[in-house]
Scaffold this motif. Structure first.
Motif, PDB file in Angstrom:
ATOM      1  N   MET A 249     145.216 129.654  16.672  1.00  0.00           N
ATOM      2  CA  MET A 249     146.673 129.540  16.476  1.00  0.00           C
ATOM      3  C   MET A 249     147.313 130.874  16.053  1.00  0.00           C
ATOM      4  N   ASP A 250     146.545 131.707  15.338  1.00  0.00           N
ATOM      5  CA  ASP A 250     147.165 132.965  14.888  1.00  0.00           C
ATOM      6  C   ASP A 250     147.249 134.020  15.996  1.00  0.00           C
ATOM      7  N   GLN A 251     146.847 133.622  17.220  1.00  0.00           N
ATOM      8  CA  GLN A 251     146.934 134.588  18.331  1.00  0.00           C
ATOM      9  C   GLN A 251     147.968 134.216  19.387  1.00  0.00           C
ATOM     10  N   THR A 252     148.781 133.210  19.097  1.00  0.00           N
ATOM     11  CA  THR A 252     149.750 132.773  20.121  1.00  0.00           C
ATOM     12  C   THR A 252     150.716 133.893  20.496  1.00  0.00           C
ATOM     13  N   ASN A 253     150.918 134.849  19.594  1.00  0.00           N
ATOM     14  CA  ASN A 253     151.886 135.924  19.896  1.00  0.00           C
ATOM     15  C   ASN A 253     151.359 136.960  20.895  1.00  0.00           C
ATOM     16  N   LYS A 254     150.155 136.702  21.438  1.00  0.00           N
ATOM     17  CA  LYS A 254     149.634 137.602  22.483  1.00  0.00           C
ATOM     18  C   LYS A 254     149.761 137.014  23.882  1.00  0.00           C
ATOM     19  N   TYR A 255     150.232 135.765  23.971  1.00  0.00           N
ATOM     20  CA  TYR A 255     150.173 135.038  25.251  1.00  0.00           C
ATOM     21  C   TYR A 255     151.458 134.266  25.544  1.00  0.00           C
ATOM     22  N   GLY A 256     151.597 133.879  26.825  1.00  0.00           N
ATOM     23  CA  GLY A 256     152.521 132.808  27.154  1.00  0.00           C
ATOM     24  C   GLY A 256     151.847 131.512  26.736  1.00  0.00           C
TER      25      GLY A 256
ATOM     26  N   GLU B 198     157.058 132.661  25.867  1.00  0.00           N
ATOM     27  CA  GLU B 198     156.320 133.930  25.925  1.00  0.00           C
ATOM     28  C   GLU B 198     156.057 134.463  24.517  1.00  0.00           C
ATOM     29  N   LYS B 199     154.798 134.654  24.213  1.00  0.00           N
ATOM     30  CA  LYS B 199     154.340 135.292  22.970  1.00  0.00           C
ATOM     31  C   LYS B 199     155.062 134.794  21.707  1.00  0.00           C
ATOM     32  N   PRO B 200     155.017 133.477  21.452  1.00  0.00           N
ATOM     33  CA  PRO B 200     155.687 132.976  20.244  1.00  0.00           C
ATOM     34  C   PRO B 200     154.911 133.300  18.977  1.00  0.00           C
ATOM     35  N   ASP B 201     155.627 133.466  17.872  1.00  0.00           N
ATOM     36  CA  ASP B 201     154.958 133.519  16.569  1.00  0.00           C
ATOM     37  C   ASP B 201     154.241 132.194  16.390  1.00  0.00           C
ATOM     38  N   PRO B 202     153.097 132.196  15.692  1.00  0.00           N
ATOM     39  CA  PRO B 202     152.370 130.939  15.504  1.00  0.00           C
ATOM     40  C   PRO B 202     153.268 129.813  14.998  1.00  0.00           C
ATOM     41  N   LYS B 203     154.214 130.136  14.121  1.00  0.00           N
ATOM     42  CA  LYS B 203     155.042 129.058  13.560  1.00  0.00           C
ATOM     43  C   LYS B 203     155.978 128.442  14.623  1.00  0.00           C
TER      44      LYS B 203
ATOM     45  N   PRO C  34     154.486 125.978  20.559  1.00  0.00           N
ATOM     46  CA  PRO C  34     154.414 124.533  20.763  1.00  0.00           C
ATOM     47  C   PRO C  34     152.982 123.991  20.706  1.00  0.00           C
ATOM     48  N   THR C  35     152.002 124.812  21.094  1.00  0.00           N
ATOM     49  CA  THR C  35     150.580 124.430  21.060  1.00  0.00           C
ATOM     50  C   THR C  35     149.784 125.733  20.931  1.00  0.00           C
ATOM     51  N   ASN C  36     148.467 125.614  21.060  1.00  0.00           N
ATOM     52  CA  ASN C  36     147.636 126.833  21.123  1.00  0.00           C
ATOM     53  C   ASN C  36     147.077 127.015  22.546  1.00  0.00           C
ATOM     54  N   MET C  37     147.732 126.387  23.527  1.00  0.00           N
ATOM     55  CA  MET C  37     147.236 126.517  24.915  1.00  0.00           C
ATOM     56  C   MET C  37     147.889 127.732  25.571  1.00  0.00           C
TER      57      MET C  37
END
Ligand code: G1P
Length: 276
Positions: A164-171, A192-197, A200-203
């Motif tokens: 979850m702490d890596q969502t900001n690297k991805y769509g 696109e690259k959301p902050d973990p907070k 919507p998911t970790n996919m």
């Protein structure tokens, strides 16, 4: 049938400076093969033999790699070194390559739109060569995706779960399972690259897409998004709103060769696989 694969390859590769100062990041080798060659092999394995490459300034080594090198071939002809070129020769003989240049770096969406002239009005695959995928001799990720495309006939993105702490690297996508297996989702949202907070998911989307050609018109009308760049994720969201994007949890392994850690991991993995 998908017959063309687009390789956006205009980016600067700043994470690999100074190596990428005069060498395209797509030409960095994992063992003895440049990253983009792994991508071309994956496309070919999926039955695709028309390669379309979006390049930029300083990327001519890519074109030279997928061409004959007369001087080199003449030099090593008949020596023990000659077989070292067998694989690339065979690859080149099975594909065609065309190139266009992206003049300004305005994001992945803009790079894909630049490739329209090479693709035309048909569905096509996209490979981001710095995501190196492998499935241990089984169907490659792109091959799996072409099968998903045959079934759903809409845009397909490959996904994997990330911490979850890596969502900001991805769509990142959200979606609803579409069948009893847990690998295919009808996408309902993508960011696109959301902050973990805010994710919507970790996919997370990885660098493999199949896109229907209406994406080009959508991209033409897509405003710059995250980082001031035209994002493919934002354009795909427009298709997703019409229920026309499937996310597929692929089988196999992906190495993020855009990062030093991922690159080293891939190198170790392929070394073990090849030499141990
Ligand atoms: C791009 C996309 C991102 C995707 C990623 C996969 O980002 O914008 O949505 O998750 O590729 O590698 P980049 O890695 O080019 O910053």
């Amino acid at each position: 049938m998908i017959t063309k694969c687009l390789f956006p390859a205009a980016g600067y590769g700043t994470r690999f400076l100074p190596a990428t100062k005069a060498t395209p990041k797509e030409m960095l080798p994992v063992l003895t093969k440049p990253l983009i060659q792994y991508g071309v092999e994956e496309a070919l394995e999926a039955g695709i033999n028309t390669m379309a490459v979006v390049t930029g300034r300083g990327k001519r080594a890519i074109e030279d790699h997928f061409d004959i090198s007369y001087e080199l071939e003449h030099q090593i002809k008949g020596t023990s070194k000659e077989p070292l070129l067998d694989e690339i020769r065979s690859l080149i003989s099975q594909c065609t390559f065309s190139y266009t240049r992206q003049l300004q770096m305005k994001g992945l969406g803009h790079a894909i739109l630049t490739g329209e002239t090479l693709i035309g009005n048909e569905p096509f695959a996209v490979i981001l060569a710095d995501d190196l995928c492998e499935n241990n001799g089984n169907d490659s990720v792109l091959k799996q995706m072409t099968e998903v495309y045959e079934k759903y006939q809409c845009s397909i993105v490959a996904i994997e779960e990330v911490p979850m702490d890596q969502t900001n690297k991805y769509g990142v996508i959200a979606g609803k399972l579409v069948d009893n297996t847990d690998d295919t989702y009808r996408v309902t949202n993508m960011v696109e690259k959301p902050d973990p907070k805010d994710a919507p998911t970790n996919m997370a989307i990885i660098g493999r897409y199949i896109l229907t050609p209406d994406i080009f018109d959508i991209l033409r009308n897509t405003e710059p998004g995250k980082g001031g760049e035209i994002q493919i994720t934002d354009a795909l969201l427009e298709q997703a709103k019409q229920g026309k994007v499937i996310a597929y949890k692929f089988k196999g392994r992906r190495f993020d060769c855009g990062s030093v850690e991922g690159f080293v991991e891939a190198t170790n993995y392929f070394y073990e696989k090849t030499f141990q």
